[in-house]
Every structure is written in structure tokens, then in C-alpha cells.
Scaffold this active site. Structure first.
Site, short mmCIF file in Angstrom:
data_model
loop_
_atom_site.label_atom_id
_atom_site.label_comp_id
_atom_site.label_asym_id
_atom_site.label_seq_id
_atom_site.Cartn_x
_atom_site.Cartn_y
_atom_site.Cartn_z
N LYS A 119 0.83 -1.22 0.00
CA LYS A 119 0.00 0.00 0.00
C LYS A 119 0.86 1.26 0.00
CE LYS A 119 -1.80 1.54 4.05
NZ LYS A 119 -1.56 2.94 4.43
N ASN A 120 1.83 1.32 0.91
CA ASN A 120 2.56 2.57 1.10
C ASN A 120 3.61 2.83 0.02
OD1 ASN A 120 0.93 3.13 3.22
ND2 ASN A 120 2.42 2.61 4.82
N ARG A 134 -5.11 10.80 4.15
CA ARG A 134 -4.07 11.82 4.27
C ARG A 134 -3.03 11.71 3.16
NH1 ARG A 134 -3.16 14.00 8.78
NH2 ARG A 134 -1.02 14.21 8.14
N CYS A 147 -5.40 12.83 12.66
CA CYS A 147 -6.13 11.58 12.47
C CYS A 147 -6.05 10.79 13.76
CB CYS A 147 -5.62 10.80 11.27
SG CYS A 147 -4.21 9.77 11.59
N ARG A 167 -0.04 14.61 13.08
CA ARG A 167 0.48 14.40 11.74
C ARG A 167 0.54 15.66 10.87
NH1 ARG A 167 -1.80 8.75 9.56
NH2 ARG A 167 0.13 8.82 8.37
N ILE A 226 2.19 18.53 8.21
CA ILE A 226 2.94 18.37 6.95
C ILE A 226 3.96 19.50 6.77
CG2 ILE A 226 1.19 17.00 5.72
CD1 ILE A 226 0.51 19.71 4.23
N ASP A 227 4.36 20.10 7.90
CA ASP A 227 5.31 21.22 7.82
C ASP A 227 6.60 20.85 7.09
OD1 ASP A 227 5.45 19.64 10.33
OD2 ASP A 227 7.29 20.77 10.62
N ASP A 243 4.03 0.62 12.26
CA ASP A 243 2.90 -0.06 11.62
C ASP A 243 2.77 -1.53 12.04
OD1 ASP A 243 2.25 2.28 10.36
OD2 ASP A 243 3.11 1.73 8.42
N ILE A 264 6.84 7.06 17.23
CA ILE A 264 6.57 7.76 15.97
C ILE A 264 5.29 8.59 16.07
CG2 ILE A 264 6.23 7.51 13.47
CD1 ILE A 264 9.02 6.67 14.36
N ARG A 313 -8.85 -0.42 4.32
CA ARG A 313 -7.99 0.61 3.76
C ARG A 313 -6.61 0.05 3.42
NH1 ARG A 313 -7.92 6.19 6.80
NH2 ARG A 313 -6.40 6.39 5.14
N1 EPU Z 1 5.82 14.69 10.99
C1 EPU Z 1 5.98 16.03 11.26
N2 EPU Z 1 5.96 16.91 10.20
C2 EPU Z 1 5.81 16.51 8.93
C3 EPU Z 1 5.66 15.13 8.66
C4 EPU Z 1 5.68 14.25 9.72
O1 EPU Z 1 6.11 16.44 12.41
O2 EPU Z 1 5.81 17.35 8.01
C5 EPU Z 1 5.83 13.73 12.10
C6 EPU Z 1 4.53 12.94 12.22
O3 EPU Z 1 3.55 13.67 12.95
C7 EPU Z 1 4.97 11.68 12.89
C8 EPU Z 1 6.38 11.47 12.31
O4 EPU Z 1 6.79 12.72 11.81
O5 EPU Z 1 5.06 11.87 14.26
C9 EPU Z 1 6.48 10.44 11.20
O6 EPU Z 1 5.45 10.66 10.25
P1 EPU Z 1 5.64 10.36 8.70
O7 EPU Z 1 5.51 11.62 7.95
O8 EPU Z 1 6.84 9.53 8.46
O9 EPU Z 1 4.33 9.50 8.41
P2 EPU Z 1 3.54 9.49 7.05
O10 EPU Z 1 4.48 9.71 5.94
O11 EPU Z 1 2.35 10.38 7.16
C10 EPU Z 1 3.84 6.96 6.51
C11 EPU Z 1 2.92 5.80 6.30
C12 EPU Z 1 2.28 5.41 7.64
C13 EPU Z 1 3.39 5.05 8.62
C14 EPU Z 1 4.35 6.23 8.76
C15 EPU Z 1 5.54 5.95 9.66
C16 EPU Z 1 2.24 6.15 4.01
C17 EPU Z 1 1.16 6.48 3.05
N3 EPU Z 1 1.92 6.17 5.32
O12 EPU Z 1 3.01 8.01 7.01
O13 EPU Z 1 1.47 4.27 7.38
O14 EPU Z 1 2.84 4.74 9.87
O15 EPU Z 1 4.84 6.61 7.46
O16 EPU Z 1 6.25 4.85 9.18
O17 EPU Z 1 3.35 5.84 3.63
C18 EPU Z 1 -0.22 2.73 7.83
O18 EPU Z 1 0.06 2.16 6.75
O19 EPU Z 1 -0.97 2.20 8.70
C19 EPU Z 1 0.35 4.04 8.11
C20 EPU Z 1 -0.18 4.85 9.02
#
Ligand code: EPU
Length: 423
Positions: A22-23, A96, A120, A125, A127-128, A308, A330, A400
Site C-alpha cells: 500500500k505505502n 491523508r 487523524c 500528523r 505536513i510542515d 505499523d 513515531i 484501507r
Molecule cells: N511529521 C511532522 N511533520 C511533517 C511530517 C511528519 O512532524 O511534516 C511527524 C509525524 O507527525 C509523525 C512522524 O513525523 O510523528 C512520522 O510521520 P511520517 O511523515 O513519516 O508518516 P507518514 O508519511 O504520514 C507513513 C505511512 C504510515 C506510517 C508512517 C511511519 C504512508 C502512506 N503512510 O506516514 O502508514 O505509519 O509513514 O512509518 O506511507 C499505515 O500504513 O498504517 C500508516 C499509518
């Protein structure tokens, strides 16, 4: 609304195959925006999140569809006509990862308007870091009416040092930099296999990316990219979940397509818990003892133990011999499965971002509610071990990210079925 009913007790036996990841599929589908023509993606898992990403692409004006019949693992995405570079709230709020179109859109079309994903169930989470990266490449970013608006006539290479390691942030900026003019250096990048897979696809498209899979990625921007035909790598989290299904049931299962190099931290913990894990032709076998040994787990970025898989391992630890300490580093709110596991008889105490799991002799089936994707998997896993029926509601969370999990478990001998919920 569907629910899943599982009656525990049977050790699982046999072979089962992991589907595509998926990811990896989500960013790869978004990357199709970077090139004209028809892209063919194979081994794309049939999941609600993938359907949402296809919908996001269609809303913008792409042709994006899953083929049918024997080719139903194939998705084609084609760009030919005009594109509306916008991802609306209605879609982003359901997934997201829709934010993954931001980088490709601004790089290719010079502008993007993407709804800000809110918080969520598992955390805030933000996106900064995605925005910081795009700014470093010269994009102007404005936040208005709940939307991120990004503009740049031509992105330019730059240096991005992420303050926080982010998977989709790394992917978004990498896609944007592929079409930026000049050289980009990305530091403190996520090293997940899905980031590497995306880079593989982008390089097949003609991008010049090096270092994906390490913490420093360098990119030499190119003027244009071409469409690709690519089969997506197997889902390590689904594979890990199936290994835990074998473990918690005291069974013996071969998970085909499971790649040990992507699952090292999980395999280490399963071995520590007393399982025999062997690498066999095209997969991993888990042969489990009746009662697992307690092990401690700390989630970290790849190659550490994945967040995960935390909920699934917690289900396993709930019936272990001893006490296990599980730290989630995380996401700030990823223990929502704990109160539901309590309903099955688990003994778990939460202290901040740590859960102390005292193994109990047995679990007993109950009605429980899925709260997010991996939490739903953990409840089904616990149900495989519990005495009596466990009814898991809100399984749309499961759908999902798992392709017909109940069918896969049934093929291994589990007593599990999906029913329409009452009322
Ligand atoms: N974070 C920030 N700022 C940002 C981005 C992230 O502070 O701009 C923080 C987040 O709040 C979190 C940490 O950094 O505390 C890590 O978040 P990350 O951005 O790596 O997560 P993501 O990219 O939104 C992906 C997977 C998730 C998985 C996480 C961590 C996808 C589509 N989603 O999410 O998958 O848990 O990485 O490995 O790739 C799942 O499949 O169940 C799932 C939630």
C-alpha cells in the site's frame, strides 16, 4: 457496515501470499502526474486507499483505473488532457496520503491546491516538513481556507534538511526535485523500502536520483519524464501481520513474497519471542511455539521496528509468558487498540508513550471496535487466539490497508468470516 467475526483456537497452517505494498502504491500512483502518457502499475493491492488515490487522480482530469478480470492487480494512469491541479477536502479527509500529489503537481504544472490533511486517530500528523522541502526548491506556499497553495514557475534544486524524519515528506520532495532545475540534496530522509521503491520508479521514468534508502538523497533534475510499466514490491507490513497471525495461533505458515531484508526488525523480535523464522523459496516461514516469550519493543524509523507493526506485536505479547514493554516513538496516539484488547482480557497499562503488557494465559472473545488500520489488524490477531467469537466492527479501517485479510486467514484454517453488521 461490515464486521468480522473470528473464532480463535486453531493453529494456522499453510501458505499465503503478501499483496503489493500500500505505502509504495500510493506515492507511485501520484508520481504518474510527473509524465504524460499511460503508466502501467502492476501488483497494486486492491484496497480502499488505492481506490481513493485513483479517485484523486481522476478528479484532477487523469484517466486512472484498475483493470478487471485476470488483470485486476493492474492500474493504468494516463495523462493526456488538461489537469486541474487540486485535491479537494472531501478526498484528502478520507486519506491523508492524498497530500502526495502536492510535490508532483507543483513540479509539473507550476501550481497545486491541496486540502490540508487534518489530524487523524493516531496523531496530529502535520505536513510542515513537506512544505519546508518544497519551499527549499523555490515554491511559494500559502495556506488559505484549509488548503495549501503552492506555486513555482520552475522549481530549482536546493538543500533540504528535514527536522523530522518523514516518509511521505521525503517522497513528496523527491518527486518535486526530480523535475526541478539543477541539483538537490535531501538530508535526514526516511529510509523505508517504499521510499527506495518510489525512487526506483522515478529513475525508470528518467529521473536521476541516488541514495534512496539512505538518509541522504541527491537528485539531478531533468526536463521531463516518461511513463513506466512497474510491478510494486510486496507489502512488508501485511507480510509481518501474517507472520504474527502464525505466531499468535501457535501455527506454521509460509508467507510468500515476504522479504527478510525489509522485515529484519520484526523477524528479530519474533525470533526473540520463540518463533522459528526461516527464509524459504520466495518467502518467510514462521513456526511458532504455543506460548510466546515476552519481548520489549521500541518503534523507530526504518530500519528500526516499524510503528505499523506495533499493534500486532502487542496482540502477540498480550498472551506471552512474561511482561513486555512497548514504546511508541513515531505517533503520539497509537495505543487506541489497548482499551479494545482489554475487552478481550489483555492486561496492558499505558504510561505516556509506553505500554506495559503482562502476558495472560488466555483471551476471551468479545465485541470490539477497530479504530485505525493497524489496530483493526491487532484485534483480528487477538481474536485468532481468543476463546469464543470476537466480533470486530468498523472494519472499513481494515479494508484501507489489507487486501481481503479474512480470506487469507481462512485459507490458513482460521474460523473467520465477514458479515453485514446488525442494525
Ligand atoms: N511529521 C511532522 N511533520 C511533517 C511530517 C511528519 O512532524 O511534516 C511527524 C509525524 O507527525 C509523525 C512522524 O513525523 O510523528 C512520522 O510521520 P511520517 O511523515 O513519516 O508518516 P507518514 O508519511 O504520514 C507513513 C505511512 C504510515 C506510517 C508512517 C511511519 C504512508 C502512506 N503512510 O506516514 O502508514 O505509519 O509513514 O512509518 O506511507 C499505515 O500504513 O498504517 C500508516 C499509518
Amino acid at each position: 457496515m461490515d464486521m468480522i467475526i473470528v473464532k480463535g483456537g486453531q493453529p494456522l497452517h499453510g501458505e499465503v501470499a503478501a499483496s503489493g505494498a500500500k505505502n509504495a502504491a500510493l506515492p507511485i500512483l501520484a508520481s504518474a502526474l510527473l509524465a504524460d502518457g499511460t503508466h502501467t502499475f502492476r501488483n497494486v493491492p486492491d484496497l480502499a486507499d488505492v481506490a481513493t488515490m485513483l479517485e484523486v487522480l481522476r478528479t484532477m482530469g487523469c484517466e486512472a483505473a484498475r483493470l478487471t478480470g485476470r488483470k485486476k492487480d493492474v492500474c493504468e494512469v494516463a495523462l493526456s488532457g488538461p489537469i486541474t491541479p487540486e485535491a479537494p477536502y472531501e478526498l484528502v479527509k478520507t486519506m491523508r496520503a492524498s497530500v502526495l500529489v502536492l510535490g508532483p503537481l507543483v513540479a509539473r504544472f507550476g501550481r497545486a491546491r491541496v486540502s490540508m490533511p487534518g489530524g487523524c486517530a493516531i496523531g496530529a500528523r502535520p505536513i510542515d516538513q513537506h512544505l519546508k522541502g518544497l519551499k527549499a526548491l523555490g515554491a511559494e506556499i500559502h495556506l488559505t481556507e484549509g488548503y495549501v497553495e503552492a506555486r513555482a514557475k520552475q522549481l530549482r534544486g536546493g538543500t533540504v534538511n528535514f527536522d523530522v524524519i518523514t516518509v511521505t515528506g521525503t517522497e513528496n520532495v523527491m518527486m518535486a526535485a526530480a523535475l526541478a532545475k539543477g541539483h538537490t540534496v535531501m538530508e535526514n530522509c526516511a529510509r523505508e523500502p517504499e521510499v527506495e521503491e518510489l525512487a526506483r520508479v522515478l529513475n525508470k521514468m528518467g529521473a536521476r536520483i541516488e541514495g534512496a534508502g539512505t538518509s541522504v538523497i541527491t537528485i539531478e533534475g531533468v526536463d521531463s519524464l516518461k511513463p513506466v510499466d512497474h510491478a510494486i514490491l510486496p507489502d512488508r507490513i501485511e507480510a509481518g501481520t501474517l507472520l504474527v497471525a502464525a505466531a499468535i495461533s501457535g501455527g506454521n505458515v509460509l508467507v510468500k513474497h515476504a522479504q527478510v531484508e525489509h522485515l529484519e526488525a520484526v523477524v528479530d523480535k519474533l525470533r526473540e519471542a520463540g518463533c522459528t523464522i526461516t527464509v524459504e523459496a520466495g518467502g518467510l516461514r514462521c513456526k511458532a511455539p504455543r506460548t510466546p516469550t515476552a519481548v520489549n519493543i521500541t518503534t523507530t524509523e526504518h530500519p528500526g521496528f516499524p510503528t505499523d507493526m506495533q499493534a500486532q506485536l502487542m496482540a502477540l505479547m498480550s498472551v506471552s509468558n512474561g511482561t513486555s514493554v512497548i514504546s511508541e516513538n513515531i505517533f503520539e496516539n497509537r495505543f487506541m487498540h489497548v482499551p479494545e484488547l482489554h475487552r478481550l482480557g489483555a492486561d496492558i497499562t499505558i504510561q505516556g508513550h509506553t505500554a506495559v503488557v503482562k502476558g495472560v494465559k488466555g483471551l476471551s472473545g468479545a465485541q470490539v471496535m477497530a479504530t485505525d488500520l493497524r489496530a483493526s489488524a491487532s484485534l483480528i490477531l487477538a481474536g485468532l487466539r481468543a476463546e469464543g467469537p470476537t466480533e470486530v466492527s468498523r472494519v472499513y479501517h481494515l479494508d484501507r490497508g489489507y487486501e481481503r485479510l479474512e480470506r487469507k486467514l481462512r485459507s490458513l484454517g482460521a474460523d473467520i468470516r465477514r458479515v453485514k453488521a446488525r442494525g
